[in-house]
Design a protein around this motif. Structure first.
Motif, mmCIF file in Angstrom:
data_model
loop_
_atom_site.group_PDB
_atom_site.id
_atom_site.type_symbol
_atom_site.label_atom_id
_atom_site.label_comp_id
_atom_site.label_asym_id
_atom_site.label_seq_id
_atom_site.Cartn_x
_atom_site.Cartn_y
_atom_site.Cartn_z
ATOM 1 N N ARG A 1 0.872 -1.179 0.000
ATOM 2 C CA ARG A 1 0.000 0.000 0.000
ATOM 3 C C ARG A 1 0.901 1.218 0.000
ATOM 4 N NH1 ARG A 1 -1.429 3.415 4.093
ATOM 5 N NH2 ARG A 1 -3.446 4.479 3.980
ATOM 6 N N VAL A 2 0.672 2.117 -0.957
ATOM 7 C CA VAL A 2 1.528 3.290 -1.098
ATOM 8 C C VAL A 2 0.671 4.547 -1.010
ATOM 9 C CG1 VAL A 2 3.149 4.534 -2.596
ATOM 10 C CG2 VAL A 2 3.190 2.030 -2.500
ATOM 11 N N ASP A 3 1.077 5.467 -0.168
ATOM 12 C CA ASP A 3 0.391 6.726 0.110
ATOM 13 C C ASP A 3 -0.966 6.460 0.744
ATOM 14 O OD1 ASP A 3 0.076 9.447 0.424
ATOM 15 O OD2 ASP A 3 0.280 9.946 -1.678
ATOM 16 N N GLY A 4 -1.931 7.333 0.532
ATOM 17 C CA GLY A 4 -3.166 7.254 1.297
ATOM 18 C C GLY A 4 -3.004 7.785 2.704
ATOM 19 N N TRP A 5 -2.013 8.678 2.901
ATOM 20 C CA TRP A 5 -1.700 9.172 4.244
ATOM 21 C C TRP A 5 -2.506 10.401 4.639
ATOM 22 C CZ3 TRP A 5 0.292 5.339 6.431
ATOM 23 C CH2 TRP A 5 1.277 4.555 5.833
ATOM 24 N N GLY A 6 -3.476 10.791 3.828
ATOM 25 C CA GLY A 6 -4.302 11.942 4.169
ATOM 26 C C GLY A 6 -3.720 13.232 3.622
ATOM 27 N N PRO A 7 -4.531 14.294 3.597
ATOM 28 C CA PRO A 7 -4.110 15.534 2.929
ATOM 29 C C PRO A 7 -2.992 16.288 3.626
ATOM 30 C CG PRO A 7 -6.205 15.828 4.064
ATOM 31 C CD PRO A 7 -5.901 14.362 4.120
ATOM 32 N N LEU A 8 -2.799 16.046 4.910
ATOM 33 C CA LEU A 8 -1.733 16.755 5.618
ATOM 34 C C LEU A 8 -0.374 16.136 5.356
ATOM 35 C CD1 LEU A 8 -0.942 18.978 7.632
ATOM 36 C CD2 LEU A 8 -1.339 17.327 9.475
ATOM 37 N N LEU A 9 -0.296 14.804 5.336
ATOM 38 C CA LEU A 9 0.980 14.108 5.232
ATOM 39 C C LEU A 9 1.208 13.427 3.890
ATOM 40 C CD1 LEU A 9 1.048 12.427 8.769
ATOM 41 C CD2 LEU A 9 2.112 14.568 8.054
ATOM 42 N N GLY A 10 0.188 13.306 3.076
ATOM 43 C CA GLY A 10 0.336 12.574 1.821
ATOM 44 C C GLY A 10 -0.766 12.869 0.842
ATOM 45 N N ASP A 11 -1.318 11.803 0.220
ATOM 46 C CA ASP A 11 -2.322 11.935 -0.840
ATOM 47 C C ASP A 11 -1.797 12.784 -1.990
ATOM 48 O OD1 ASP A 11 -3.997 10.361 0.630
ATOM 49 O OD2 ASP A 11 -5.381 11.950 1.190
ATOM 50 N N ASP A 12 -0.522 12.594 -2.328
ATOM 51 C CA ASP A 12 0.102 13.407 -3.367
ATOM 52 C C ASP A 12 -0.594 13.185 -4.710
ATOM 53 O OD1 ASP A 12 1.877 14.216 -1.447
ATOM 54 O OD2 ASP A 12 3.480 12.875 -2.080
ATOM 55 N N GLY A 13 -0.891 14.279 -5.391
ATOM 56 C CA GLY A 13 -1.547 14.225 -6.684
ATOM 57 C C GLY A 13 -3.053 14.111 -6.619
ATOM 58 N N SER A 14 -3.606 14.066 -5.420
ATOM 59 C CA SER A 14 -5.037 13.850 -5.236
ATOM 60 C C SER A 14 -5.856 15.083 -5.592
ATOM 61 C CB SER A 14 -5.312 13.494 -3.775
ATOM 62 O OG SER A 14 -5.024 14.608 -2.939
ATOM 63 N N GLY A 15 -7.184 14.910 -5.569
ATOM 64 C CA GLY A 15 -8.062 16.045 -5.806
ATOM 65 C C GLY A 15 -7.875 17.134 -4.777
#
Length: 333
Positions: free
Chosen positions: A140-154
């Motif tokens: 599982r890669v990323d999915g760490w939430g908007p503060l620490l991750g979710d790079d490239g997300s909406g």
């Protein structure tokens, strides 16, 4: 063939599907979700949500009672003890012979790739890639939430667009059509911080601006184009990291991209596709075959997929005999 109940239990919604062996029909029920199995009240909330979604389907089924129920639950991957507790609760609550729980990321993966090994990149407000190898290896890669991750997300695209709009508003950054777009969607930019945070979910609110960023990029706005290109590069990096951590058996690895952010169109998907196919890794892009409910049904019926070791599964014994389907949740929920 066997009738089964498949459940997709997320933090915002819970969907259940009864797949009937008699005529291959499907009935779907939806209720509010639960906070995730890792939350302090995660098992109780999940139990209540699953029952609320499943019981109407059981009432419709009449005499065609399902053999098993399989739940893909948010938070199951990080809370295996809670997953086992939920399995036991489901056997108490539902008239099935077998109950099973796994992560909602696993059921999404199984649905998108039809139970095959490969990588699924799920992109929406957040972003996460799940890789499952031919031997059951899991990444599982990323999915760490908007503060620490979710790079490239909406959420990340929308936030970057709003930051660019505010920089243009202040005179600290280049002119961009994102300034007018932000005013059109959110109103007075002087009040933007309060507006973004007013519903308690600033990531979701910021993600609502991502389509505006994509439209601006399609129209040739340089600032928006750079934001979307950077997001595509981040998403490709996430998917490829998952691909690099699982066993492929030497064959090209099926890779599917799912989620609402795919609706941004060529502005995002063209550079993302180019980055994935040009990476040099043995990935093969493929359309998603189904959704998490399809994956949950598949895993309930088939134990020969690479996902099997990721599913907590228990069959009924004399210690947990079937109970009548109650009309309301028990007082302990």
């Amino acid at each position: 063939m066997t009738s089964v109940v498949a459940v997709d239990l997320g933090k915002t919604g819970c969907r259940a599907m009864l797949w009937s062996s008699a005529d291959s029909s499907r009935a779907v029920s939806s209720v509010a979700g639960a906070p995730g199995l890792a939350a302090p009240d995660g098992v109780a909330a999940a139990r209540a949500a699953v029952r609320a979604a499943v019981e109407p389907l059981l009432q419709q089924a009449g005499g065609d009672r399902p053999e098993s129920v399989l739940v893909g639950a948010a938070g199951a991957a990080s809370a295996p003890a809670a997953a086992r507790s939920l399995v036991a609760a489901l056997l108490e609550d539902l008239p099935v012979q077998e109950a099973a729980v796994t992560s909602d990321a696993v059921t999404a993966h199984a649905g998108a790739l039809g139970g095959r090994a490969g990588v699924v990149l799920a992109i929406g407000t957040g972003a996460v890639a799940v890789g499952i190898g031919t031997d059951g290896t899991y990444a599982r890669v990323d999915g760490w939430g908007p503060l620490l991750g979710d790079d490239g997300s909406g959420a990340r695209i929308g936030t970057a667009g709003l930051r660019a709009a505010l920089r243009a508003h202040d005179g600290r950054g280049p002119d961009t059509v994102l300034l007018d777009a932000a005013v059109g969607l959110f109103g007075d930019l002087e009040r933007l911080p309060a507006t973004v945070g007013r519903d308690g979910n600033p990531a979701r609110t910021a993600a609502a601006f991502a389509p505006e960023v994509a439209r601006a990029a399609e129209a040739g706005d340089a600032v928006a184009s750079a934001i979307v290109r950077d997001a595509a590069a981040d998403l490709a990096e996430t998917a490829l990291a998952a691909a690099g951590r699982i066993t492929t058996g030497g064959e090209p690895l099926p890779t599917a991209v799912t989620g609402g952010l795919t609706g941004l169109g060529p502005a995002l998907m063209a550079p993302l596709t180019a980055a994935l196919t040009g990476s040099g890794l043995p990935v093969r892009l493929t359309p998603a075959l189904g959704d998490p409910l399809d994956g949950a049904r598949l895993l309930a019926l088939d134990r020969a997929t690479p996902h099997t070791s990721l599913v907590v599964r228990v069959r009924r014994t004399t210690a947990n005999p079937p109970l009548p389907t109650p009309a309301t949740p028990p007082a302990s929920v």
